[in-house]
Design an enzyme around this catalytic site. Sequence first.
Site, PDB file in Angstrom:
ATOM      1  N   SER A   1       0.853  -1.069   0.130  1.00  0.00           N
ATOM      2  CA  SER A   1       0.101   0.038   0.035  1.00  0.00           C
ATOM      3  C   SER A   1       0.966   1.259  -0.020  1.00  0.00           C
ATOM      4  O   SER A   1       1.664   1.464   0.823  1.00  0.00           O
ATOM      5  CB  SER A   1      -0.981   0.078   1.374  1.00  0.00           C
TER       6      SER A   1
ATOM      7  N   ALA B   1       7.869  -1.195  11.236  1.00  0.00           N
ATOM      8  CA  ALA B   1       6.675  -0.416  10.833  1.00  0.00           C
ATOM      9  C   ALA B   1       7.186   0.755   9.751  1.00  0.00           C
ATOM     10  O   ALA B   1       8.279   1.060   9.815  1.00  0.00           O
ATOM     11  CB  ALA B   1       5.764   0.330  11.748  1.00  0.00           C
ATOM     12  N   LYS B   2       6.398   1.072   8.828  1.00  0.00           N
ATOM     13  CA  LYS B   2       6.622   2.146   7.831  1.00  0.00           C
ATOM     14  C   LYS B   2       7.061   3.438   8.557  1.00  0.00           C
ATOM     15  O   LYS B   2       7.773   4.379   8.088  1.00  0.00           O
ATOM     16  CB  LYS B   2       5.688   2.400   7.025  1.00  0.00           C
ATOM     17  N   ARG B   3       6.363   3.616   9.745  1.00  0.00           N
ATOM     18  CA  ARG B   3       6.816   4.948  10.507  1.00  0.00           C
ATOM     19  C   ARG B   3       8.233   4.708  10.771  1.00  0.00           C
ATOM     20  O   ARG B   3       9.001   5.866  11.149  1.00  0.00           O
ATOM     21  CB  ARG B   3       6.105   5.057  11.833  1.00  0.00           C
TER      22      ARG B   3
ATOM     23  N   THR C   1       1.513   4.080   1.226  1.00  0.00           N
ATOM     24  CA  THR C   1       1.442   5.072   2.539  1.00  0.00           C
ATOM     25  C   THR C   1       2.446   5.556   2.997  1.00  0.00           C
ATOM     26  O   THR C   1       2.283   5.917   3.934  1.00  0.00           O
ATOM     27  CB  THR C   1       0.249   4.419   3.466  1.00  0.00           C
TER      28      THR C   1
END
Length: 285
Positions: free
Chosen positions: A12, A256-258, A14
């Site tokens: 995704s 995580a993408k963060r 994001t």
Amino acid sequence: MMTEPVTRFAPSPTGYLHLGHAYAALFAARAAGGAPARFLLRIEDIDTGRCRPAFEAAILEDLAWLGLTWERPVLRQSERGPAYRAALARLEALGILYPCFCTRKEIAREIARAGAAPQESGGRDGPPYPGTCRNLSAQEREARRTAAGGAALRIDAAKAAELVGALSFTDEDAGEVRVDPLLLGDAVLARKDIGTSYHLAVVVDDADQEVSLVTRGRDLLPSTHLHRVLQALLGLPVPRYHHHPLIADEAGARLAKRNDARAIRTLREEGKSSAEVRALAGFPD
Ligand code: GLU
């Protein structure tokens, strides 16, 4: 002779890809085996509020930098509205969908009020929906639909379970898994704002793209129970699955993408080579 599986990586857009995504992408590409391998890429961009074209471009670039090649054209979920609507219409005709008008806040309040067990059996989806809108009268539904300007659509999991009977799927790691059709409860199949959901889109697309081996993280294992039910209801072929472990960073936390420090971009900018990043992601050459 065993035919080589068709696999896919379905990010995704994001955020930037991180090592966890690199692992998932390399895992899927390797699982495709064969020469030529049939490895597909699908951009899961239905959540228009969170997805950005710039992230999609960055994802394609990072994957190519990692040395991956995939079949063209790339499927974009944002272009697949008609396929999702057709699947919803079939489910609607089976009488197993109902409109839901609850906000997230209302659901959380209802779950707290009912004193639900703290364990979250719904996986990424959180605890199962308490069923508030399941038994509204037709009249009430119409009134609320008008007032709310639309509704989400949920699956009535108990009704669906009766229709499909006993089901299972094969996971290359866990073996034969018996489906618990109630595991995610009455999940949302069409969000009010985007008219579909991850669950519906992924099932329809994996079938249309003829994916025969779905590889993805173990955090999605609960979702596969619902996906198998949807395949049965929609008369779709059933792929094999391989739910792989999630790779963790030094602290043992889920990547995580963060966590920008582990973004492939950052590692590239730090001067790491493609082979080094593949090795960091668990795939040394
Ligand atoms: N877009 C989903 C994700 O990034 C894909 C999950 C799947 O492979 O089914 O988690």
